[in-house]
Design a protein around this motif. Structure first.
Motif, PDB file in Angstrom:
ATOM      1  N   HIS A   9       0.678  -1.098   0.002  1.00 40.76           N
ATOM      2  CA  HIS A   9       0.028  -0.089  -0.118  1.00 40.76           C
ATOM      3  C   HIS A   9       1.006   1.290  -0.135  1.00 40.76           C
ATOM      4  CE1 HIS A   9      -3.548  -2.629   0.670  1.00 40.76           C
ATOM      5  NE2 HIS A   9      -2.951  -3.015   1.629  1.00 40.76           N
ATOM      6  N   ARG A  10       2.208   1.222  -0.505  1.00 39.82           N
ATOM      7  CA  ARG A  10       2.890   2.299  -0.353  1.00 39.82           C
ATOM      8  C   ARG A  10       2.815   2.973  -1.785  1.00 39.82           C
ATOM      9  NH1 ARG A  10       8.381  -0.820   1.801  1.00 39.82           N
ATOM     10  NH2 ARG A  10       7.602  -2.126   0.142  1.00 39.82           N
ATOM     11  N   SER A  11       2.940   4.433  -1.650  1.00 38.97           N
ATOM     12  CA  SER A  11       2.797   5.171  -3.009  1.00 38.97           C
ATOM     13  C   SER A  11       4.224   4.980  -3.850  1.00 38.97           C
ATOM     14  CB  SER A  11       2.788   6.672  -2.552  1.00 38.97           C
ATOM     15  OG  SER A  11       3.878   7.093  -1.832  1.00 38.97           O
ATOM     16  N   ILE A  12       4.015   5.521  -5.073  1.00 41.76           N
ATOM     17  CA  ILE A  12       5.169   5.353  -6.002  1.00 41.76           C
ATOM     18  C   ILE A  12       6.326   6.127  -5.575  1.00 41.76           C
ATOM     19  CG2 ILE A  12       6.103   5.608  -8.386  1.00 41.76           C
ATOM     20  CD1 ILE A  12       4.346   3.199  -8.004  1.00 41.76           C
ATOM     21  N   PRO A  13       6.162   7.388  -5.362  1.00 39.14           N
ATOM     22  CA  PRO A  13       6.971   8.073  -4.673  1.00 39.14           C
ATOM     23  C   PRO A  13       7.868   7.612  -3.640  1.00 39.14           C
ATOM     24  CG  PRO A  13       5.112   9.666  -5.368  1.00 39.14           C
ATOM     25  CD  PRO A  13       4.624   8.173  -5.286  1.00 39.14           C
ATOM     26  N   LEU A  14       6.941   7.073  -2.575  1.00 38.89           N
ATOM     27  CA  LEU A  14       7.828   6.635  -1.495  1.00 38.89           C
ATOM     28  C   LEU A  14       8.562   5.378  -1.584  1.00 38.89           C
ATOM     29  CD1 LEU A  14       7.805   6.556   1.559  1.00 38.89           C
ATOM     30  CD2 LEU A  14       5.823   5.110   1.888  1.00 38.89           C
ATOM     31  N   LEU A  15       8.216   4.448  -2.609  1.00 40.44           N
ATOM     32  CA  LEU A  15       9.040   3.304  -3.164  1.00 40.44           C
ATOM     33  C   LEU A  15      10.290   3.948  -3.592  1.00 40.44           C
ATOM     34  CD1 LEU A  15       6.250   0.987  -4.591  1.00 40.44           C
ATOM     35  CD2 LEU A  15       7.497   0.437  -2.446  1.00 40.44           C
ATOM     36  N   MET A  16      10.178   5.056  -4.365  1.00 36.71           N
ATOM     37  CA  MET A  16      11.201   5.551  -4.897  1.00 36.71           C
ATOM     38  C   MET A  16      12.498   5.884  -3.949  1.00 36.71           C
ATOM     39  SD  MET A  16       9.830   7.672  -8.198  1.00 36.71           S
ATOM     40  CE  MET A  16       9.332   6.898  -9.740  1.00 36.71           C
ATOM     41  N   GLU A  17      11.685   6.523  -2.837  1.00 34.79           N
ATOM     42  CA  GLU A  17      12.602   7.191  -1.960  1.00 34.79           C
ATOM     43  C   GLU A  17      13.410   5.954  -1.088  1.00 34.79           C
ATOM     44  OE1 GLU A  17      12.031   9.673   2.173  1.00 34.79           O
ATOM     45  OE2 GLU A  17      10.491   9.968   0.658  1.00 34.79           O
ATOM     46  N   ILE A  18      12.591   5.159  -0.687  1.00 31.78           N
ATOM     47  CA  ILE A  18      12.941   3.896  -0.072  1.00 31.78           C
ATOM     48  C   ILE A  18      14.128   3.229  -0.558  1.00 31.78           C
ATOM     49  CG2 ILE A  18      12.422   1.690   1.018  1.00 31.78           C
ATOM     50  CD1 ILE A  18       9.673   2.757   1.693  1.00 31.78           C
ATOM     51  N   TYR A  19      13.834   2.850  -1.852  1.00 26.16           N
ATOM     52  CA  TYR A  19      14.727   2.043  -2.638  1.00 26.16           C
ATOM     53  C   TYR A  19      15.681   2.941  -3.201  1.00 26.16           C
ATOM     54  CZ  TYR A  19      11.877  -1.964  -1.253  1.00 26.16           C
ATOM     55  OH  TYR A  19      11.132  -2.961  -0.500  1.00 26.16           O
ATOM     56  N   GLY A  20      15.696   4.329  -3.360  1.00 24.89           N
ATOM     57  CA  GLY A  20      16.713   4.844  -3.991  1.00 24.89           C
ATOM     58  C   GLY A  20      16.654   4.761  -5.658  1.00 24.89           C
ATOM     59  N   VAL A  21      15.485   4.729  -6.198  1.00 26.48           N
ATOM     60  CA  VAL A  21      15.517   4.516  -7.568  1.00 26.48           C
ATOM     61  C   VAL A  21      14.790   5.731  -8.198  1.00 26.48           C
ATOM     62  CG1 VAL A  21      15.757   2.126  -7.574  1.00 26.48           C
ATOM     63  CG2 VAL A  21      13.473   3.153  -7.468  1.00 26.48           C
ATOM     64  N   GLU A  22      14.754   5.812  -9.499  1.00 25.90           N
ATOM     65  CA  GLU A  22      14.075   6.894 -10.329  1.00 25.90           C
ATOM     66  C   GLU A  22      13.077   6.222 -11.052  1.00 25.90           C
ATOM     67  OE1 GLU A  22      16.782   9.221 -12.350  1.00 25.90           O
ATOM     68  OE2 GLU A  22      17.750  10.094 -10.619  1.00 25.90           O
ATOM     69  N   ASN A  23      12.828   4.866 -11.131  1.00 19.73           N
ATOM     70  CA  ASN A  23      12.132   4.336 -12.116  1.00 19.73           C
ATOM     71  C   ASN A  23      11.437   3.122 -11.434  1.00 19.73           C
ATOM     72  OD1 ASN A  23      12.919   5.787 -14.768  1.00 19.73           O
ATOM     73  ND2 ASN A  23      14.996   4.660 -13.952  1.00 19.73           N
ATOM     74  N   VAL A  24      10.145   3.143 -11.523  1.00 22.11           N
ATOM     75  CA  VAL A  24       9.274   2.088 -10.893  1.00 22.11           C
ATOM     76  C   VAL A  24       8.474   1.398 -11.954  1.00 22.11           C
ATOM     77  CG1 VAL A  24       7.571   1.325  -8.954  1.00 22.11           C
ATOM     78  CG2 VAL A  24       9.352   2.965  -8.459  1.00 22.11           C
ATOM     79  N   ILE A  25       8.330   0.335 -12.006  1.00 21.68           N
ATOM     80  CA  ILE A  25       7.415  -0.470 -12.974  1.00 21.68           C
ATOM     81  C   ILE A  25       6.295  -1.226 -12.169  1.00 21.68           C
ATOM     82  CG2 ILE A  25       7.250  -2.474 -14.939  1.00 21.68           C
ATOM     83  CD1 ILE A  25      10.078  -1.651 -15.417  1.00 21.68           C
ATOM     84  N   VAL A  26       5.091  -0.896 -12.403  1.00 23.93           N
ATOM     85  CA  VAL A  26       4.021  -1.417 -11.757  1.00 23.93           C
ATOM     86  C   VAL A  26       3.154  -2.520 -12.710  1.00 23.93           C
ATOM     87  CG1 VAL A  26       1.843  -0.864 -10.576  1.00 23.93           C
ATOM     88  CG2 VAL A  26       3.890   0.603 -10.231  1.00 23.93           C
ATOM     89  N   TRP A  27       3.249  -3.603 -12.341  1.00 22.45           N
ATOM     90  CA  TRP A  27       2.567  -4.813 -12.817  1.00 22.45           C
ATOM     91  C   TRP A  27       0.973  -4.771 -12.670  1.00 22.45           C
ATOM     92  CZ3 TRP A  27       3.901  -7.742 -16.554  1.00 22.45           C
ATOM     93  CH2 TRP A  27       3.277  -8.863 -17.170  1.00 22.45           C
ATOM     94  N   SER A  28       0.254  -4.232 -13.731  1.00 25.14           N
ATOM     95  CA  SER A  28      -1.121  -4.051 -13.585  1.00 25.14           C
ATOM     96  C   SER A  28      -1.939  -4.510 -14.497  1.00 25.14           C
ATOM     97  CB  SER A  28      -1.341  -2.274 -13.370  1.00 25.14           C
ATOM     98  OG  SER A  28      -2.858  -1.913 -13.265  1.00 25.14           O
ATOM     99  N   GLU A  29      -2.992  -5.294 -14.333  1.00 19.36           N
ATOM    100  CA  GLU A  29      -3.889  -6.049 -15.456  1.00 19.36           C
ATOM    101  C   GLU A  29      -3.015  -6.421 -16.402  1.00 19.36           C
ATOM    102  OE1 GLU A  29      -6.425  -2.667 -16.614  1.00 19.36           O
ATOM    103  OE2 GLU A  29      -7.723  -2.622 -14.835  1.00 19.36           O
ATOM    104  N   ASN A  30      -2.021  -7.246 -16.009  1.00 18.25           N
ATOM    105  CA  ASN A  30      -1.305  -8.042 -17.001  1.00 18.25           C
ATOM    106  C   ASN A  30      -0.218  -7.424 -18.070  1.00 18.25           C
ATOM    107  OD1 ASN A  30      -2.099 -10.583 -15.898  1.00 18.25           O
ATOM    108  ND2 ASN A  30      -3.946 -10.405 -16.945  1.00 18.25           N
TER     109      ASN A  30
END
Length: 262
Positions: free
Chosen positions: A38-59
């Protein structure tokens, strides 16, 4: 090519389990899969120190980068080809590449692949290959093309015939044997963005925006059997810099196609 350590994969908030397609995508990419929790994309970027997040959604994979969302959809190619099928009129790019059934086509700057899809439609059976130097774009667009399905079989066929490779075009071209492809095509990102191009704007943080090198054009000429085509702004001076003197353009359009015939 993009640093592979700067990407993570996660699921949408709605996902309850890891399906086989997602696991296959993760294995293919080699990037870490992290719990969404339930974490937001910006929060994931901050936690993992990345600039790109790929979200798997509806296959399908969706790439979040620079505050934008990118996923594969053949909207421009579909519109252009639908117009051609209704009116029988070819747009300027179709005329510039002058592709015939059975011709092979190499797109050295793939992006979202609109032009390669158009080329694939007209080629019908020739090899269609795309090069994309950005790993996140290549993986998301490549997987999106692989799984794309619509009610238009002619469009699906054109898309599924394309082979997309995560590779920088200069080295790839230099390794090709003479006459490896009938047509070789360049559509580099413009150094001065055309902000009306909404579909292209999400790609800008990841793309290679360096000017084409003359040695790349020479390598392309060696590897092409019929012609090399370069899409650029008419006012950029790039065609002249690269030694292209045959220009194809339409009235009141800032985009022009430089053609180098063999």
């Amino acid at each position: 090519m993009t640093d592979n350590s700067n990407v993570i994969i996660t699921t949408s908030h709605a996902s309850k389990c890891l399906d086989s397609e997602l696991l296959a995508f993760v294995e293919n990419c080699g990037w870490p899969l992290v719990n969404r929790e339930h974490r937001s994309i910006p929060l994931l970027m901050e936690i993992y120190g990345v600039e790109n997040v790929i979200v798997w959604s509806e296959n399908r994979p969706l790439l979040y980068t620079g505050g934008k969302e990118l996923f594969f959809h053949p909207s421009m190619a579909k519109n252009r080809l639908s117009f051609y099928r209704k009116k029988g009129l070819r747009d300027m790019m179709m005329k510039a590449i002058d592709i015939s059934p059975g011709d092979s086509f190499l797109d050295c700057t793939f992006g979202l692949g609109s032009d390669a899809i158009v080329a694939s439609y007209f080629s019908e059976s020739g090899d269609i290959v795309g090069l994309e130097s950005s790993a996140p774009i290549a993986r998301v667009v490549g997987w999106g093309m692989k799984s794309y399905s619509s009610r238009m079989l002619w469009l699906d066929s054109a898309i599924h015939r394309i082979k997309l490779i995560n590779h920088e075009h200069r080295d790839f071209l230099q390794a090709l044997a003479p006459n490896s492809f009938d047509i070789i095509y360049f559509d580099p990102m413009f150094r001065e963005p055309m902000m009306k191009s909404v579909s292209m704007n999400p790609l800008r943080p990841l793309t290679n925006n360096h000017a084409l090198l003359p040695e790349s054009i020479q390598a392309a000429l060696k590897a092409a059997r019929k012609r090399v085509v370069i899409k650029e702004r008419l006012s950029s001076g790039e065609h002249e810099r690269l030694g292209v003197h045959r220009i194809m353009q339409s009235k009141n359009n800032p985009i022009a196609y430089g053609i180098l015939d063999k």
